[in-house]
Design an enzyme around this catalytic site. Structure first.
Site, PDB file in Angstrom:
ATOM      1  N   ARG A  29      31.175   7.635 -22.189  1.00  0.00           N
ATOM      2  CA  ARG A  29      31.578   8.327 -20.959  1.00  0.00           C
ATOM      3  C   ARG A  29      31.314   9.829 -21.033  1.00  0.00           C
ATOM      4  O   ARG A  29      32.011  10.621 -20.398  1.00  0.00           O
ATOM      5  CB  ARG A  29      33.048   8.050 -20.617  1.00  0.00           C
ATOM      6  N   ARG A  33      33.145  12.117 -15.036  1.00  0.00           N
ATOM      7  CA  ARG A  33      34.129  12.937 -14.336  1.00  0.00           C
ATOM      8  C   ARG A  33      34.531  14.218 -15.052  1.00  0.00           C
ATOM      9  O   ARG A  33      35.100  15.119 -14.429  1.00  0.00           O
ATOM     10  CB  ARG A  33      35.376  12.091 -14.052  1.00  0.00           C
ATOM     11  N   ARG A  42      27.593  13.557  -7.195  1.00  0.00           N
ATOM     12  CA  ARG A  42      28.076  12.264  -6.729  1.00  0.00           C
ATOM     13  C   ARG A  42      28.993  12.373  -5.516  1.00  0.00           C
ATOM     14  O   ARG A  42      29.510  11.365  -5.023  1.00  0.00           O
ATOM     15  CB  ARG A  42      28.840  11.554  -7.866  1.00  0.00           C
ATOM     16  N   ASP A  78      27.446   0.712 -14.888  1.00  0.00           N
ATOM     17  CA  ASP A  78      28.771   0.102 -14.932  1.00  0.00           C
ATOM     18  C   ASP A  78      28.602  -1.346 -15.342  1.00  0.00           C
ATOM     19  O   ASP A  78      27.546  -1.956 -15.062  1.00  0.00           O
ATOM     20  CB  ASP A  78      29.464   0.182 -13.568  1.00  0.00           C
ATOM     21  N   TYR A 153      37.147  -9.940 -15.267  1.00  0.00           N
ATOM     22  CA  TYR A 153      37.134  -9.338 -13.926  1.00  0.00           C
ATOM     23  C   TYR A 153      36.937 -10.409 -12.856  1.00  0.00           C
ATOM     24  O   TYR A 153      37.584 -10.374 -11.795  1.00  0.00           O
ATOM     25  CB  TYR A 153      36.024  -8.296 -13.816  1.00  0.00           C
TER      26      TYR A 153
END
Length: 349
Positions: A29, A33, A42, A78, A153
């Site tokens: 990561r 962010r 983004r 992702d 998921y």
């Protein structure tokens, strides 16, 4: 295509068990962010949509390489990208994560689940753009989610704290569970093949939720499928295998066949290596929270982790070390602290 040789890339040297010119480091990561430039490019673009925009995914992938001097880029993607590309109705809901419109609850749902049968050309084009900017010391790591995490998921319909529906299917209806896992393997493999054929230099199989399983359940219900995915690129590129909270599973996970085993921050690297089925290259494992603790703390933690890796290598339980966090960069991390940590890791090589 002709794959880049990268004889001077520290990460590739370490992954092969050779002595690198400096301790290679990249952070899970690292793109995202924590970076203001990421938030800017983004702005207004949904997460999954950005993964299918070649120029944007390339820009996001390259941002931390330019800023931090890390030794590898990790492809911006992702774990649900191949599901989306195959036709599964899935979206990433801000603040929650991937949400599936029609959860898989029985054999009929498994039978209707689409399989990815094509290259994801947008991702392949993004990789070509990335490779055009990286130099011969900087590797590009591809990325796929492991089948257990994708299955969870799909069965839960989204993120889960306990994975009760997943475990219930696994134990009460194992035939359906194994059918689901077998159905996911070709989709994950196709996404990985897109990346390999486009020129990635290494890959990581990432299992977000495997740490919720016992070793017995992992071996019976997960390991064969992760092994099949890793085997699909054996001998082509270095393979990294990482799972969160998987200290008790490291022995079983190391049997899946990767050259490199990622270790989260909960297990010392020398203790982790002693659990492997056979010697592997270690990856890890600074606690991401330590990046909030200041230079002196980070320096001490880096020294400790390198010493643990050295002990593992000296004991014959490991063949090299790639520095990383024990999970991903936290969103509120100061980018300057990341850059500083990379410099400390490199200067102590």
């Amino acid at each position: 295509m002709t794959r880049r040789a990268l004889p001077d890339a520290p990460l590739i040297a370490a992954a092969a068990g050779r002595r690198p010119s400096r301790t290679p480091v990249w952070f899970m990561r690292q793109a995202g962010r924590s970076l203001p430039e990421y938030r800017k490019v983004r702005e207004g673009i949904p997460m999954l949509q950005s993964c299918f925009m070649p120029e944007l995914l390339a820009e996001i992938t390259l941002q931390p390489v330019r800023r931090h001097d890390v030794d590898a880029a990790i492809l911006f993607s992702d774990i649900v990208v191949p599901l989306k590309a195959a036709g599964v109705e899935v979206e990433i809901v801000p603040g929650r994560g991937p949400v599936v419109a029609q959860p898989v609850r029985g054999r009929g749902d498994v039978d209707k689940l689409p399989v990815l049968g094509r290259d994801i050309t947008e991702v392949a084009e993004g990789i070509r753009i990335i490779l055009g900017e990286l130099n011969e010391t900087q590797a590009l790591i591809g990325f796929v989610g492991a089948p257990f995490t994708l299955a969870s998921y799909l069965v839960e319909g989204g993120p889960s704290k306990n994975h009760e529906k997943t475990k219930a299917m696994m134990h009460a209806d194992p035939e359906t569970w194994h059918a689901l896992m077998a159905k996911l393997v070709p989709t994950i493999t196709a996404f990985l093949r897109t990346q390999v054929d486009a020129g990635i230099d290494a890959m990581q199989l990432f299992d977000s939720w495997a740490g919720f399983l016992s070793e017995r359940d992992y071996r019976e219900h997960v390991l064969p499928y992760s092994t099949e995915i890793l085997q699909g690129v054996a001998g082509e590129i270095p393979r990294i295998h990482f799972g969160v909270s998987t200290g008790e599973l490291l022995g079983a996970m190391s049997e899946a066949g990767s050259e490199v085993m990622g270790v989260d921050w909960r297990v010392p690297l020398d203790a982790a290596a002693a659990r492997f089925a056979s010697p592997r290259v270690l990856q890890g494992n600074l606690d991401p929270a330590m990046l909030f603790a200041g230079r002196d703390v980070v320096r001490g933690e880096v020294s400790r982790i390198k010493a643990e890796a050295a002990r593992a290598i000296e004991a014959g339980n490991a063949t090299g070390h790639i520095f990383n966090l024990g999970h991903g960069v936290l969103p509120a991390t100061d980018p300057g602290a990341i850059t500083e940590a990379v410099a400390i890791i490199h200067e102590e090589s």
